[in-house]
Design a protein around this motif. Structure first.
Motif, PDB file in Angstrom:
ATOM      1  N   SER A  30       7.527  37.175  37.009  1.00 16.30           N
ATOM      2  CA  SER A  30       8.168  37.102  35.916  1.00 16.30           C
ATOM      3  C   SER A  30       7.651  35.349  35.204  1.00 16.30           C
ATOM      4  N   ARG A  52      10.294  30.079  29.870  1.00 17.13           N
ATOM      5  CA  ARG A  52      10.426  31.540  30.348  1.00 17.13           C
ATOM      6  C   ARG A  52      11.683  32.058  29.803  1.00 17.13           C
ATOM      7  N   MET A  95       5.550  44.410  29.155  1.00 12.50           N
ATOM      8  CA  MET A  95       6.313  44.543  30.266  1.00 12.50           C
ATOM      9  C   MET A  95       6.338  46.189  30.855  1.00 12.50           C
ATOM     10  N   ASP A 110       6.461  32.681  29.783  1.00 16.02           N
ATOM     11  CA  ASP A 110       6.080  33.223  30.988  1.00 16.02           C
ATOM     12  C   ASP A 110       4.896  32.517  31.730  1.00 16.02           C
ATOM     13  N   SER A 112      10.839  42.917  33.283  1.00 11.97           N
ATOM     14  CA  SER A 112      11.035  41.473  33.282  1.00 11.97           C
ATOM     15  C   SER A 112       9.545  40.972  33.767  1.00 11.97           C
ATOM     16  N   SER A 113       8.593  42.041  34.285  1.00 10.49           N
ATOM     17  CA  SER A 113       7.334  41.639  34.478  1.00 10.49           C
ATOM     18  C   SER A 113       6.147  42.647  34.207  1.00 10.49           C
ATOM     19  N   SER A 148      14.807  37.932  29.945  1.00 11.62           N
ATOM     20  CA  SER A 148      13.943  39.178  29.710  1.00 11.62           C
ATOM     21  C   SER A 148      15.089  39.843  29.094  1.00 11.62           C
TER      22      SER A 148
END
Length: 891
Positions: free
Chosen positions: A117, A607, A130, A165, A136-137, A610
């Motif tokens: 992430s 970041r 995403m 990110d 979240s990734s 999320s």
């Protein structure tokens, strides 16, 4: 600014394309650039990852590594994720498709070991959506390998350029755009370990056509990989789960230890372990899920007039994976009111239980020495109901429309992007827990109301001693199909302009200004039974919501002297759901001489929290905790664990992580054919987003330590805990630093061919959390990663050899007040070195035949339990030797 002589131009080209961590093109680019005509062509302005400003100088103030198309082919890898995870910057490995995970089809990248992430993945400069499976990734499997022209890796923070990110670095996948003709590629690979499963196939069809005004390119790409079952690996031993056929009884004050169900261990994959009955889950579960990726892509560009052009990119990608888990394990201790009563015919403490009845073909004598007719909690594997199978299908639809042109002296680019990304996860063979345990508790082997015994007409329920003997309707009643439907959508509008500000004696001051508006919508919906905790072997909590992000950004390139330049960038992001952030960055580049470049940068990044954790629905959990006052009042003993009401919430006070990055390095042209680069990086992350559980919050409260805003422990007037609000909060730091080294050498042997050698190495100096000890060389975090690539071209033949090295780690690190840094280190996870070879032949009919072997000497990972597997699945692979063939035809 740089001089434009041929030597300086060759330096910049060689350094730019010499930084790849895999074998690069056999053609010696630095040598090509010494031709005067090609030097002039190279002065066209281009844009490189890490900067929005187009420039003639390809070597910028931040380090960028390029993996070109030939390097991709020479690697032998069949997916974008495999190529990136084998780079030296993927310090601690990364998540890859695996059975037994809710994200079984997802492949991630984790630069610097900071987490997926905190690594940003772009496609043609725009962020990849995403993955709905994680929220979240990003999922690298959504990128078709056949569409890739090159991969650029920015090993520096870049939030000032790209936003959230981009802390550990940026991966920018550049897709093909200029192509005329058609190309077909077919390939297949076979693994030596395990002996069955894991084989793969790949293919692509590419076509392109262009004229003076219009360019069109399209194609399809696919790759597949077979499922691998755990039992097929040579090192795998029997799994040993207490969830076999065991029970505990209630003593009146606590639950007892475990005992096996009498004569209840005779079915397949169940085995006796002393007085216990365990289950061998390794006999049925898969290690790696199967995967099937296929995509369709189309790119077009039309020159409307001398000043304006229209462009469009469209792609549809589908990834399907299949995973198998062992049959559902469960215990009725988890469900209030479902413990088995003392008079149940399934209760081993009941002298009248079915398992002791002479009419039972599996009956045994009653020898139970404990309390009779005690309530019982079973720990059972419902193997008779079948395996748990999960099929996950991900669909990604991406459309980009834009215009670019000039308005006076301004270069303008604006457009719209629409992404629709959905995931459907369907699971079969899961346990309808309430029904299944009710059938266990209410089991009647055939005793009728008149006292007679009629197994055919009076029996009902679930026989826990002989699960396989249960009728089909009973087994079917305990099985449920679960679902998880997720989506992550993006609508994005963007506009930017670049322009020359003014001419100075040192050169032209250039600027870039841009704006983006992005709407994100996330939904993660579990079926109601799983969400309510009523499904054995599955759990989940739904989430859903959206946000708007408005961003404004700028970049200015300022030549200070003829050989020294400064670059300033900044980006302001305003999020509708948590706040705003400004990320600045400053960098410099100094051509100390025609052969030496010194570069450096400082920047801040962030970041954003999320959507999966900002929008999760509140879930209840009866958490077992130890709290003296609560345990004393509720359980009668201040030292025992006692259940309290915990609520896992979407923390309304959650804020963004912040980061600070510093990097500096040298790029040196030793000779026309030898160049190297050495870069240092230092990254610090503050306000780390992390999870806080019930016991942690209790301990923090008792110690007087701070608790993140939004979370807490509530007590009544007597000090008894009545509620815990747990979840994610901001706290702590992560710090890491290290060195990246790259050297590239070109050898020209005339008629005897040409050899290109490239060595890429990453050396981690420090990695620590919350100001603690340096954990480099702890299990899973090697200090060194090295890739040494060699490509030899001779007429129509190409020979490649790659060496991949992962450094050693300690096998065990445990707390020890007398040890260095408060720990004791022991054992050794040895370094891991593999060797890849490949040979290709180009025929006179415009086709190429390729044969290659990855891990030619069948190096296997060192076995050490890690993350529930036999080895570190993220850092190594257990494929053994991979032999592959590939055919490519050009038209």
């Amino acid at each position: 600014m740089y001089t434009n002589n041929k030597l300086a131009k060759s330096i910049r080209l060689a350094l730019m394309f010499g930084g790849a961590s895999l074998a690069l093109s056999g053609a010696a680019i630095a040598q090509e650039a010494q031709d005067g005509e090609e030097v002039e062509e190279a002065q066209e302005r281009i844009q490189v990852t890490g900067s929005r400003i187009k420039r003639t100088d390809m070597e910028g103030a931040v380090p960028v590594t390029v993996i070109d198309r030939e390097a991709i082919d020479l690697s032998g890898d069949m997916s974008v994720s495999d190529i990136i995870r084998n780079t030296t910057f993927n310090s601690a490995g990364s998540f890859r498709p695996q059975s037994g995970s809710s994200a079984q089809g997802v492949a991630q990248v984790d630069l610097r070991g900071l987490g997926a992430s905190r690594t940003l993945v772009l496609v043609d400069g725009r962020r990849l959506t995403m993955s709905p499976s994680t929220g979240s990734s990003q999922d690298l499997n959504a990128i078709p390998l056949g569409a890739v022209e090159r991969i650029e890796i920015l090993s520096d923070g870049a939030s000032a350029i790209y936003g959230s990110d981009a802390i550990g670095g940026v991966i920018n996948v550049i897709t093909r755009k200029d192509y005329n003709g058609a190309q077909i590629t077919l390939g297949a690979g076979q693994v030596s370990v395990p002996a069955d499963g894991g084989d793969r196939e790949q293919g692509s069809v590419l076509f392109g056509s262009s004229d003076s005004k219009t360019q069109l390119l399209g194609g399809v790409s696919w790759n597949t990989r077979e499922i691998v079952f755990e039992r097929d690996y040579p090192w795998v031993q029997s799994g040993s789960s207490i969830y076999g056929n065991n029970f505990r009884y209630w003593t009146g004050t606590a639950w007892s230890g475990f005992s096996g169900v009498p004569n209840g261990c005779g079915e397949e994959n169940f085995f006796a372990d002393g007085a216990l009955c365990r289950y061998n889950f390794n006999a049925t579960n898969a290690n790696e899920a199967s995967s099937r990726n296929q995509s369709l892509f189309l790119k077009g560009r039309h020159q409307i007039n001398n000043d304006w052009a229209f462009y469009a990119n469209a792609s549809i990608a589908e990834t399907e994976s299949f995973g198998r888990y062992a049959p559902a394990p469960d215990s009725n201790i988890f469900y209030a009111g479902l413990a088995t009563d003392g008079d149940s015919y399934n209760n081993p403490t009941n002298p009248d239980a079915w398992m002791y009845d002479p009419r039972n073909p599996n009956a045994v004598a009653f020898t139970w020495a404990g309390p009779q007719n005690a309530p019982v909690a079973f720990y059972h594997r419902f193997a008779a109901m079948g395996n748990r199978d999960s099929t996950v299908t991900n669909n990604n639809k991406d459309l980009l429309l834009g215009f670019e042109g000039t308005v006076g002296d301004l270069e303008v680019d604006f457009g719209y992007r629409r992404v629709r990304n959905t995931t459907n996860d369907i699971g079969n063979g899961y346990l309808a827990a309430t029904t299944a345990w009710s059938n266990v508790n209410n089991f009647n082997p055939g005793y009728c109301s008149d006292g007679s015994f009629d197994a055919q007409n009076c029996s009902f329920g679930y026989d826990i001693q002989s699960p396989g003997a249960n009728p089909a309707n009973v087994l079917a009643a305990g099985v449920v199909t679960i679902s998880r439907i997720s989506r992550f959508d993006i609508d994005e509008y963007f506009a930017n302009t670049s322009f020359d500000v003014m001419e100075t004696e040192a050169g032209m001051i250039q600027a870039f200004v841009g704006f983006e508006h992005r709407q994100e919508r996330y939904q993660d919906k579990y079926d109601s039974q799983s969400e309510a905790g009523l499904v054995g072997g599955s759990a989940g909590n739904s989430a859903g919501g959206g946000r708007r992000v408005n961003s404004g950004f700028f970049e200015v390139l300022v030549p200070v002297t003829y050989d020294f330049e400064l670059n300033f960038a900044g980006r302001f992001d305003k999020y509708s759901d948590f706040g705003s952030n400004f990320s600045p960055k400053a960098s410099f580049k100094w051509a100390i001489s025609d052969d030496i470049i010194w570069r450096g940068s400082w920047g801040q990044g962030f970041r954003a929290p999320s959507l999966d954790i900002l929008t999760q629905l509140t879930s209840f959990s009866a958490d077992s905790v130890v709290d003296a006052q609560t345990s004393l009042v509720l359980c009668g003993n201040a030292t025992v664990a006692c259940q309290v009401n915990a609520y896992y919430i979407a923390n309304p006070d959650l804020a963004a992580e912040n980061s600070r990055q510093i990097s500096t390095g040298l790029a040196v042209n030793v000779t026309d054919d030898i160049n190297f680069a050495l870069d240092y990086y230092d990254i610090t992350i503050s306000d780390r987003i992390r999870s806080f559980g019930s016991q942690t919050l209790i301990d923090r409260t008792l110690a007087g330590d701070p608790i993140p805003p939004g979370l807490g422990v509530t007590r009544d007037a007597n000090g008894v805990i009545t509620r815990i609000d747990a979840g994610y909060g901001n706290e702590g730091t992560v710090t890491t630093s290290g060195l990246d080294f790259n050297i590239r050498v070109n050898w020209d042997f005339g008629s005897a061919g040409a050899l290109t050698q490239n060595l890429q190495a990453s050396h981690m100096l420090d990695y620590s959390t919350d100001g603690g000890r340096n954990i480099v060389r702890d299990p899973g975090l090697p200090r060194n990663r090295v890739v040494f690539s060699n490509t030899y071209n001779l007429n129509d033949w190409t020979f490649a050899y790659n060496m991949n090295f992962i450094g050693n780690q300690y096998n065990s690190v445990v707390a020890d007040v007398n040890g260095a840094d408060g720990v004791a280190r022991s054992g050794n996870i040895g370094s891991w070195t593999t060797h890849d070879v490949q040979v290709s032949y180009d025929t006179q009919w415009d086709n190429r035949f390729t044969f290659g072997v990855q891990n030619a000497f069948e190096k296997l990972p060192q076995l050490r339990s890690y993350g529930g597997r036999d080895y570190n699945y993220n850092l190594y692979n257990g494929w053994g030797r991979v032999m592959y063939v590939r055919f490519q035809q050009n038209f």
